[in-house]
Design a protein around this motif. Structure first.
Motif, PDB file in Angstrom:
ATOM      1  N   ASN A 255       0.841  -1.208   0.000  1.00  0.00           N
ATOM      2  CA  ASN A 255       0.000   0.000   0.000  1.00  0.00           C
ATOM      3  C   ASN A 255       0.869   1.248   0.000  1.00  0.00           C
ATOM      4  O   ASN A 255       0.545   2.240  -0.642  1.00  0.00           O
ATOM      5  CB  ASN A 255      -0.907   0.023   1.234  1.00  0.00           C
ATOM      6  N   GLY A 256       1.993   1.184   0.735  1.00  0.00           N
ATOM      7  CA  GLY A 256       2.903   2.321   0.777  1.00  0.00           C
ATOM      8  C   GLY A 256       3.489   2.650  -0.580  1.00  0.00           C
ATOM      9  O   GLY A 256       3.843   3.791  -0.868  1.00  0.00           O
ATOM     10  N   GLY A 258       1.772   2.387  -3.186  1.00  0.00           N
ATOM     11  CA  GLY A 258       0.663   2.879  -3.988  1.00  0.00           C
ATOM     12  C   GLY A 258      -0.117   1.789  -4.680  1.00  0.00           C
ATOM     13  O   GLY A 258      -0.914   2.066  -5.578  1.00  0.00           O
ATOM     14  N   HIS A 287      -3.995   5.508  -2.143  1.00  0.00           N
ATOM     15  CA  HIS A 287      -4.243   6.800  -1.496  1.00  0.00           C
ATOM     16  C   HIS A 287      -5.221   7.658  -2.307  1.00  0.00           C
ATOM     17  O   HIS A 287      -6.056   8.351  -1.728  1.00  0.00           O
ATOM     18  CB  HIS A 287      -2.919   7.543  -1.323  1.00  0.00           C
ATOM     19  N   SER A 288      -5.085   7.624  -3.637  1.00  0.00           N
ATOM     20  CA  SER A 288      -5.980   8.465  -4.446  1.00  0.00           C
ATOM     21  C   SER A 288      -7.427   7.995  -4.309  1.00  0.00           C
ATOM     22  O   SER A 288      -8.347   8.811  -4.283  1.00  0.00           O
ATOM     23  CB  SER A 288      -5.538   8.464  -5.908  1.00  0.00           C
ATOM     24  N   GLU A 301      -1.440   9.976  -7.218  1.00  0.00           N
ATOM     25  CA  GLU A 301      -1.208   9.184  -6.018  1.00  0.00           C
ATOM     26  C   GLU A 301      -0.374   9.930  -4.956  1.00  0.00           C
ATOM     27  O   GLU A 301      -0.737   9.963  -3.786  1.00  0.00           O
ATOM     28  CB  GLU A 301      -0.514   7.871  -6.406  1.00  0.00           C
ATOM     29  N   ASN A 302       0.748  10.517  -5.360  1.00  0.00           N
ATOM     30  CA  ASN A 302       1.579  11.216  -4.378  1.00  0.00           C
ATOM     31  C   ASN A 302       0.882  12.474  -3.855  1.00  0.00           C
ATOM     32  O   ASN A 302       1.031  12.834  -2.686  1.00  0.00           O
ATOM     33  CB  ASN A 302       2.934  11.586  -4.998  1.00  0.00           C
ATOM     34  N   ARG A 305      -1.462  11.275  -1.278  1.00  0.00           N
ATOM     35  CA  ARG A 305      -0.761  10.947  -0.025  1.00  0.00           C
ATOM     36  C   ARG A 305      -0.461  12.221   0.756  1.00  0.00           C
ATOM     37  O   ARG A 305      -0.634  12.275   1.976  1.00  0.00           O
ATOM     38  CB  ARG A 305       0.527  10.193  -0.351  1.00  0.00           C
ATOM     39  N   ARG A 306      -0.034  13.265   0.046  1.00  0.00           N
ATOM     40  CA  ARG A 306       0.304  14.520   0.719  1.00  0.00           C
ATOM     41  C   ARG A 306      -0.953  15.175   1.301  1.00  0.00           C
ATOM     42  O   ARG A 306      -0.940  15.678   2.430  1.00  0.00           O
ATOM     43  CB  ARG A 306       0.967  15.478  -0.282  1.00  0.00           C
ATOM     44  N   ASN A 309      -2.033  13.311   4.361  1.00  0.00           N
ATOM     45  CA  ASN A 309      -1.188  13.631   5.515  1.00  0.00           C
ATOM     46  C   ASN A 309      -1.648  14.937   6.155  1.00  0.00           C
ATOM     47  O   ASN A 309      -1.684  15.063   7.385  1.00  0.00           O
ATOM     48  CB  ASN A 309       0.276  13.767   5.075  1.00  0.00           C
TER      49      ASN A 309
END
Length: 421
Positions: A255-256, A258, A287-288, A301-302, A305-306, A309
């Motif tokens: 999962n980390g 993605g 995450h998306s 995706e990133n 994640r941001r 957070n």
């Protein structure tokens, strides 16, 4: 021969385009000024009914094949451009037959790699692009797609919270199968390594690549990153009966990266002392999808994640760990995310897509806090960012003002691979 339009949702405005003229000679007034990458075919961008479309002149059989393949990949939720239609039966006023045209939707806020290198970029940009391409290749291979012409030129990139997300833009040589053999995957990797080395050599000869970046060494990164990721996603793992926590650890690790786990094959040996697991990873986007479910925001995706957070930080700061996650997410959206977007003047909204802008504002706040020696509010950060940073950013929604086909091609390691028979 009569003009034929094949499209899932045909737009009558397509008939207004000059299909009786070779694509290379289309008048400027129908074209959109977008940065173009390198293509073995003539490609032009046009504005039509408020959208931007990419038109590629190609033989009819190849156009229909690529159109169907892109539609299949889209249905499989793979990152690729969206097929819009095929125009065939084109002739000049003198009756000369013209090639068909494949039409795809332009991927908003995406950039070809040569356009990225026309800007001032970080030294590790080449590596980050290759990392994104490695993730794309793994996703496609997991789906059973053999690309056959992996390269930076056949990929579009979107900014993704400091990294890049890669999208397949040319499926002309691809094949979709149930599964790929190791040999087929290695073939794609070798094509990628050779093509990327040539593309980076072109950039280096043109002065667009930092001298410290070796094109050949950097191209090897696609192989290394791909194999690391593939191993993590598919490798059989054995452990003792008492180490069941490692099942959860493996899922968290995936999962980390993605990716989601669709199935997890778990078996024990005859004595029951050892357990082995092998995940079946089907898709990226953990995450998306979570952010989309919580907020309705559909981002990379990133970026997701941001944003998650920041959502988690908001939840902790407001002491609402016990509240329903959807309710907290709604409050964060209306009290944090949306006010940041509203601070952007209308004439600057085309600089960055909203999620990337929010990510940059969070980065800006961190630097402001570090300089100030105390926490800076998001309100102060967005005001400072809009005043001093955003105006200097290039417009990435559609027009860069740099036509990348004008950048000289100095070297090429190999000719594009031939299609397999």
């Amino acid at each position: 021969m009569a003009l034929q339009i094949t499209a899932a949702r045909p737009d009558p405005a397509l008939l207004d385009l000059p299909w009786s003229v070779p694509l290379e000679e289309w008048p400027e007034d129908v074209l959109a000024a977008l940065p173009r990458g390198i293509s073995r075919h003539v490609v032009r961008f046009v504005k039509l009914s408020g959208r931007v479309l990419a038109v590629k002149e190609i033989s009819e059989d190849l156009a229909r094949r690529e159109y169907n393949l892109l539609r299949l990949l889209t249905r499989l939720d793979q990152p690729c451009v969206e097929a819009f239609g095929v125009i065939s039966g084109r002739t000049t006023p003198d009756g000369e037959e013209l090639d068909a045209c494949l039409i795809t939707r332009h991927l908003q806020f995406s950039l070809p790699y040569r356009a990225l290198f026309s800007q001032t970029l970080r030294k590790d940009t080449a590596q980050r692009l290759i990392d994104a391409l490695a993730v794309l290749l793994v996703r496609l291979h997991l789906t059973g797609f053999w690309w056959g012409d992996v390269s930076l030129s056949n990929t579009l990139f979107r900014r993704d919270a400091g990294a890049f997300a890669a999208y397949l833009v040319d499926a002309e040589t691809g094949e979709l199968r149930d599964n790929l053999s190791d040999g087929q995957r290695e073939h794609d990797l070798e094509i990628a390594r050779v093509n990327i080395a040539g593309e980076l050599m072109d950039l280096s000869a043109g002065g667009f690549l930092p001298e410290s970046v070796d094109p050949v060494d950097t191209s090897q990164r696609i192989v290394d990153r791909y194999r690391d990721l593939w191993r993590e996603l598919t490798e059989l793992e054995r452990f003792e009966q008492g180490d069941r926590w490692r099942v959860d650890e493996r899922i968290r690790r995936l999962n980390g990266l993605g990716f989601d786990v669709d199935e997890l094959a778990i078996s024990t040996d005859i004595g029951g002392t050892q357990i082995q697991i092998q995940p079946k990873v089907v898709d990226a986007g953990h995450h998306s999808r979570r952010l989309l479910r919580l907020t309705g925001l559909d981002v990379e995706e990133n970026q997701a994640r941001r944003l998650l957070n920041d959502l988690d930080a908001y939840r902790a700061a407001t002491d609402r760990q016990g509240d329903d996650e959807e309710i907290v997410a709604h409050d964060w959206l209306s009290r944090v995310y949306e006010p940041v977007q509203r601070e952007v003047p209308r004439d600057l909204t085309h600089k960055l897509e909203p999620a990337e802008l929010f990510h940059e504002v969070l980065e800006h706040r961190w630097y402001m806090s570090e300089r100030a020696g105390h926490d800076v509010s998001i309100e102060a950060a967005i005001k400072d960012y809009v005043a001093h940073v955003l105006p200097g950013k290039p417009d990435e929604s559609a027009v860069l003002g740099v036509d990348t086909v004008e950048m000289p091609i100095i070297a090429r390691v190999s000719e594009p691979p031939r299609r397999r028979r």
